[in-house]
Design a protein around this motif. Sequence first.
Motif, short mmCIF file in Angstrom:
data_model
loop_
_atom_site.label_atom_id
_atom_site.label_comp_id
_atom_site.label_asym_id
_atom_site.label_seq_id
_atom_site.Cartn_x
_atom_site.Cartn_y
_atom_site.Cartn_z
N ARG A 71 0.84 -1.21 0.00
CA ARG A 71 0.00 0.00 0.00
C ARG A 71 0.87 1.25 0.00
O ARG A 71 0.53 2.24 -0.66
N MET A 83 -0.21 9.63 3.46
CA MET A 83 -0.86 8.36 3.76
C MET A 83 0.17 7.22 3.83
O MET A 83 0.04 6.30 4.64
N GLY A 87 0.88 4.86 7.09
CA GLY A 87 0.82 3.41 6.95
C GLY A 87 2.06 2.73 7.51
O GLY A 87 1.97 1.67 8.16
N GLN A 223 -2.97 4.55 12.72
CA GLN A 223 -4.31 4.54 12.11
C GLN A 223 -4.78 3.08 12.06
O GLN A 223 -4.55 2.36 11.10
N LEU A 226 -6.48 1.23 9.13
CA LEU A 226 -5.71 0.78 7.95
C LEU A 226 -5.38 -0.71 8.01
O LEU A 226 -5.03 -1.30 6.99
N ASP A 229 -6.88 -3.34 5.48
CA ASP A 229 -6.33 -3.21 4.13
C ASP A 229 -4.95 -3.85 4.04
O ASP A 229 -4.64 -4.57 3.08
#
Length: 454
Positions: A71, A83, A87, A223, A226, A229
Motif C-alpha cells: 500500500r 498516507m 501506513g 491509524q 488501515l 487493508d
Amino acid sequence: MRSRHLFSRFAQYVSLNILGMLGLSCYILADTFFVAKALGAFGLAALNFSISIYSLIHGAGLLLGVGGATRYRIHTAQKNIEMGRRGYGTTVKIGALAGGAFLLLGLLGTSGLARLLGADASTLPLTVTYLRTIFVFAPFFILNNILLAFVRNDGNPALAMKAMLFGSFSNILLDYLLMFPLNLGMFGAAFATGLAPILSIIVMVLHLRRSPGLRGSLNLAPQWKLLPDFLDLGMSSFILEISSAAVLMVTNRVILKISGNFGVAAYGIVANLALVGMALFAGLAQGVQPLVSSAHGKKQNEEIRKLQRYAVASALLLSFVLFGIVLGYRESIVEAFNGQGNAVVGQMAEEGLLLYFLGFFLVGYNILEATFASATENTQEAFRISLLRGFLFILPLILLLGRFYGMKGVWLSFILTEALVLLLTAEGKLRHRQSQKRGLVLGSSPVDETWNGG
C-alpha cells in the motif's frame, strides 16, 4: 528504450532480492547443517518440529510487512506521501504488538506446544529449548520482515539485500561459534538465529532515518483502520508461509507413523533444503512486487504484462538450475546434512530431494500468480491461489498418499498439489478471457483486470 529501462529495473530488483532471500534462507539451513553435525538425527528431528513455529512468526512479519509496504508503494506512486508515512508507522506498531504476543507465549511455556508438534521423550528437551529461544526473539523477526519490505518498496532494494545477507552470514558464523567452541548445543543454534534479525535491522537504520517517506513516521498516531487493508494485501504472503508450517506439522505426524524419527530427520533435510529453493522464488516474487504495484498505481497495464513475462521466464530458469543441482549432486548434498552418516536417513532424503524438487517447475508460476494478483489489489484471487496451495490440496494429499504409498506418497503430494493449482488457475484465466471477449461482442466495456486477463 522504455522496455530496456523496465527490464533493467526488473533485473536489479529481482537479482538483489533473490540474493537477499538466498541469504535469509540460510538462517535455517545453517542450523540444519550444524545441528546435524552436533546432535545427529534426534537433533534434526527436534529442529524440524520447531521450524513450523519459526514459519508462523516469519509469516506474521510478512503479513504486515508485505501488506503495508504494498500500500505504501501504491500511495507514493500516486504522490500521496502522507498516507504512506502513516501506513508505515501503523505497520511497525502493530508488528511490535504481534511480537509481544509471541514473546508472551514463549514465556508461558512451550512443553505442551512441543508435544503437540510431535516431539517425544527423545526429542522433547531439544525442541523446547529451540522453541523457547525463538519465541524470545519473535519481536525482532517480525520487525525485520516489516522493515525489509518497506526499505525495498521505498526504492532501496540494494540495502534490503545487504541487510538480509549480513544477518544471514552472521548467523552462520554464530552458529559455529556457539555450537562448537562454546558447546551450547540446541540453545546455541536458536540463539544465533535470533541474533540475525537484530543485526539486519541495524543495517537498515540509516535508510530509515534519511528517507523522506519514512523518517519521523513513527511519531504519528497509528491509524488502526488501515489494518484490514494491510492484512488483505499481505494475506497471500502470510498463507504461503503459514501453510508451510501447517504442512510441516501434519507431515511430521504422518512420517512418525511411517518411519519414526529417522523419517522425520530425512524430511527435515529435504524440507530445509527446499526452503532455499522456495526462498529463491519468493525473492523473485517480492523483487518484482514493488515494480508491479508502482505500475498499477500509475495504471500502466502494458508494463505489468511485460513484468509478468520477465518473471515467468526467470522462474522457469531457476527451476532448471535447482533441479539440475539436485540431479547431479544429491548424494553429496544429503551427506553434508546427514551428520552421523545414518544410511536409512540418507536413502530416504536422496529419494525425497529428487521427487520434491520436480515440483519446483510448477511452484514458481503459482507463487507469481498470487504475488501479481496481490500487487494489483486483486486480493481475492491471491487469497484463492494461496489457500489452494497451502491447505485445501496439500494437506489431504499428504494424509491420503502417505497412507497408501509411504514416504514416496509424502514427496509426491507436493508435486500433485502444485499441478492441480496451476491447472485450476489457468482454467480460471481462460474463462476470464472468454468472458471479456463475450463482453466486447455484446458491446459492453469489461472491467480491466490486468493480471487475471494475463
